[in-house]
Design an enzyme around this catalytic site. Structure first.
Site, PDB file in Angstrom:
ATOM      1  N   ASP A 197      -9.087  -4.942  -5.879  1.00 24.54           N
ATOM      2  CA  ASP A 197      -8.581  -3.952  -4.924  1.00 24.54           C
ATOM      3  C   ASP A 197      -9.238  -2.608  -5.218  1.00 24.54           C
ATOM      4  OD1 ASP A 197      -7.234  -2.277  -3.233  1.00 24.54           O
ATOM      5  OD2 ASP A 197      -5.232  -2.996  -3.744  1.00 24.54           O
ATOM      6  N   SER A 223       0.848  -1.190   0.000  1.00 28.10           N
ATOM      7  CA  SER A 223       0.000   0.000   0.000  1.00 28.10           C
ATOM      8  C   SER A 223       0.887   1.244   0.000  1.00 28.10           C
ATOM      9  CB  SER A 223      -0.949  -0.039   1.196  1.00 28.10           C
ATOM     10  OG  SER A 223      -1.984   0.894   1.061  1.00 28.10           O
ATOM     11  N   HIS A 274      -7.408  -5.524  -1.399  1.00 32.35           N
ATOM     12  CA  HIS A 274      -6.226  -4.828  -0.898  1.00 32.35           C
ATOM     13  C   HIS A 274      -5.439  -5.670   0.105  1.00 32.35           C
ATOM     14  CE1 HIS A 274      -3.808  -1.267  -0.597  1.00 32.35           C
ATOM     15  NE2 HIS A 274      -3.980  -1.167   0.699  1.00 32.35           N
TER      16      HIS A 274
END
Length: 738
Positions: free
Chosen positions: A665, A581, A701
């Site tokens: 995601d 991330s 994610h």
């Protein structure tokens, strides 16, 4: 093994368009920025063909790793152990806790047979009956329990389910006397009520004291909500609304509680105080540690947009978190005039009169929980090591718990209960649950409730330490170093260096059987530098890695690698950097920024690589508090020079690099990794090392991934490191070098 042979200039082709975006710069006026892979932002047949070709290309390389099958098998074996989490006593007077027997796709929710505390030390560790099994909701383990809440009457269980890793959640309600197991017929599930609340995102579930309904946050009813088997929604998150749902009614009849049409990107969270007398409304404009806090008397006859809110904290300059209340006196954790946080009281019946209760200290107050009707359990973070304390509501320190423990602590408890639990985890500590019981004699109040037992992995063969090093500007940065005791610090060891550095998130010591197994099998060292931008030392540490200071994060991370090599923790050409991330951004930016040869390999998970467009997709606008706003001419001038996608140096050799993303995601949309992979492969076609992308299916994610998805991904990811660096599998029977 030998490094996997690599043939440059063999990448699947990607069409380059002549698309240009024009940005406003305070220094240069209009700036034209080419974006030849802008088409990869959309889900089209062309995008699908390109991603499919990339999947095949990457899979071909990964499958050339002769160690891959046994590495995946080793990861599966090391994770096959019972995992239990701290139990929680709900209002039906039964204990509930998460449990996984080892390799179940999703962790399930169990409960006790009665009010007796369950025994989680049994052979299988379950200690009770299966109450809610997410694995019954899908055949492939991609349906996950994202959030839940029990009604105060104990009769209802509201729960949010996400599919394929999406941030979107659908809320359902079932009767607590009707567990969900694989034996339940989904088409004839009599325990589930008709409720189906859609378009929910970033929301808790807040039951009203009368158990007639609950509050939640949702987004507008559109066709762009991420679907289980369809494309993800990528539009910016706008027009969040707080609603009240009354049981037995359709969602179309839900009552609007609050929205702000003038600030379409703001988000909300609503809760009810434990005494049932007040509503709490938190209003957030971005991801910063700042929020508004409004309070209103709870009136079941007046649940609607005309609630009279008392705007207790109505300016964005600090974070305010309600801990508990005694009538009109509220206890608040805040960073107002206290970067390390403190506790204040505010009396809303006395003109919002504020008094300090627990002053700021030299440690970061990371959490505080009200327990036993007059006490607090506090977690302070000192040099990235958690300390747990018991305080009175008068602000007096009474005890410190688990003084010898080094790692991360999480408190679980409620104000109405006479005991609370503390989950303790560290690099070599797979999980210990302690219990503090106020009704016992003082010297007997703290005890160990459960200790996790592993299968086939001896944590005593590993050791963790902490060092401090200087960054580029002289700032002292802490770093944890973990190794198998047979691995020598003589300048020959490969290193996995993991980092994050953003959004005031602290990366604490954590346990990973997968990482320890990789260290053991290949003689690798694990390093975790706690760089600026995180929350390890409070808000000042966070702000030192934000916006125009974002470069500090990259400098800190590069300096960590240089320190490891200089001090012989690592071989000069065998440091692999990894992050996810915001940490994926960290990896791609550092590869661009660092001198050639600094890193031996780079793995970026679900990274934010296009800093000029992140704010245009899903929740991205909220990240402008950390990254800046590319549409602001002043911000553009410090964002553009560090954005990984637009700053790939074409005159230097890149290390082997693997980008990881997932098709569902909708947090950091996959276009970031798609576009960076395409640009890397175009700009560096003759790079002597592979520049690849791995695209996961029916995953998001990270949250909600099944155990099997995690193991497969870990084998591919760490296997890529091994085959790219030519790491040699060690004899697992080798004794530690004590």
């Amino acid at each position: 093994m030998a490094r996997t042979p690599w043939l440059p200039n063999a990448y699947p082709p990607a069409r380059r368009s002549d698309h240009v975006d024009i940005y406003k710069s305070a220094l240069r006026g209009d700036v034209r920025v080419q974006d030849p892979y802008q088409w990869l932002e959309e889900y089209t047949d062309e995008t699908d063909k390109w991603t499919t070709a990339q999947e095949v290309f990457t899979r071909t390389y990964l499958d050339k790793n002769p160690d891959l099958p046994r590495l995946e098998k080793a990861f599966q074996a090391c994770n096959d152990y019972p995992k239990s989490y701290a139990p929680y006593l709900h209002d039906d007077n039964r204990w509930y806790w998460y449990y996984n027997s080892g390799l179940e796709p999703q962790t399930a929710l169990y409960r006790s047979k009665d009010s007796s505390l369950p025994d989680l030390s049994t052979a299988d560790g379950s200690g009770g009956d299966l109450f809610f099994d997410p694995n019954a909701l899908s055949n492939d383990g991609t349906a996950a329990l994202s959030t839940y809440a029990f009604s105060d009457c104990g009769k209802y269980f509201a729960y949010g389910i996400s599919f394929s890793g999406s941030d979107f959640v659908t809320i359902y309600v079932r009767l607590t006397d009707s567990p969900l197991t694989k034996d339940v017929d989904a088409k004839n599930d009599k325990g589930r009520l008709p409720e189906e609340i859609k378009f929910v995102k970033f929301s808790s579930i807040g039951w009203t004291p009368d158990s007639k309904g609950f509050f939640y946050q949702r987004y507008p009813d559109t066709s762009t909500v991420t679907q289980e088997n369809g494309p993800i929604a990528t539009e910016g998150d706008l027009d969040a609304m707080v609603y009240y749902h009354r049981l037995g009614t359709p969602q179309s009849e839900d009552t609007l509680i609050y929205q702000d049409k003038e600030h379409r990107d703001w988000m909300f969270s609503i809760d009810v105080t434990d005494d049932g007398n007040y509503l709490l409304l938190y209003i957030l404009k971005d991801s910063s540690r700042q929020n508004l806090l409004w309070i209103a008397a709870f009136d079941p006859a007046n649940l609607g947009p005309n609630i009279k809110w008392q705007k207790v904290f109505d300016e964005y300059h600090s974070e305010y978190e309600i801990i508990t209340n005694k009538g009109s006196l509220f206890y608040v954790r805040t960073n107002e005039s206290a970067p390390q946080y403190r506790v204040i009281t505010v009396d809303i019946a006395k003109g919002n009169e504020i008094n300090e209760l627990i002053p700021e200290t030299d440690a970061y107050l990371s959490s505080i929980t009200s327990v036993n009707k007059g006490y607090f359990a506090l977690v302070y973070k000192r040099n990235v090591k958690d300390e747990v304390y018991v305080y009175s509501h008068a602000g007096n320190q009474l005890a410190r718990l688990a003084e010898d423990f080094v790692g991360a602590a999480h408190v679980s408890g409620r104000e109405k209960h006479s005991s609370f639990f503390v989950e303790l985890n560290g690099f070599t500590s797979p999980g210990t649950i302690g219990r503090y019981k106020f009704t016992d004699p003082e010297e007997q109040r703290w005890s160990i409730y459960r200790t996790t037992k592993l299968n086939g992995l001896n944590t005593e063969d590993f050791e963790a330490s902490q060092v401090w090093y200087e960054s580029k500007d002289g700032t002292s940065i802490p770093m944890f170093i973990v190794r198998h005791k047979s691995t020598k610090f003589d300048g020959t060891a490969p290193v996995i260096q993991y980092g994050y550095g953003g959004f005031s998130i602290s990366i604490d010591p954590f346990f990973s059987a997968t990482i320890l197994t990789f260290l053991q099998k290949y003689g690798v060292v694990f390093a975790l530098p706690n760089i600026r931008g995180g929350g390890e030392f409070g808000e000042d540490w966070h702000l030192a890695g934000c916006r125009e200071k974002k470069g500090n994060c990259f400098d800190d991370f590069i300096a960590a690698t240089q320190y490891l090599v200089k001090n012989k923790y690592a071989a000069p050409d065998k440091v692999t950097i990894n992050g996810g991330s915001n940490g994926g951004l960290l990896v791609s930016a550092c590869v661009n920024r660092a001198p050639e040869g600094t890193f031996g390999c780079a793995v970026a998970d679900v990274g934010v690589h296009d800093l000029l467009k992140f704010h245009k997709f899903t929740i991205g606008k909220a990240w402008t508090s950390d990254y800046g706003n590319p549409d602001d001419p002043n911000d553009f001038d410090f964002i553009f020079p560090i954005s990984p996608l637009q700053n790939i140096p074409k005159d230097k050799v890149f290390p082997p690099m693997l980008l990881l993303t997932a098709d569902h995601d909708d947090r950091v949309v996959p276009m970031h990794s798609f576009k960076l992979a395409a640009e890397l492969q175009y700009s560096l076609p003759h790079n002597p090392n592979p520049l690849l992308i791995r695209i996961d299916k029916k995953a998001g994610h990270g949250a909600g991934k099944s155990t099997q998805q995690k193991i497969k991904e870990s084998a591919d990811k760490w296997g890529f490191v091994a085959q790219s660096l030519g790491l040699v599998w060690k004899d697992s029977t080798e004794q530690p070098n004590l």
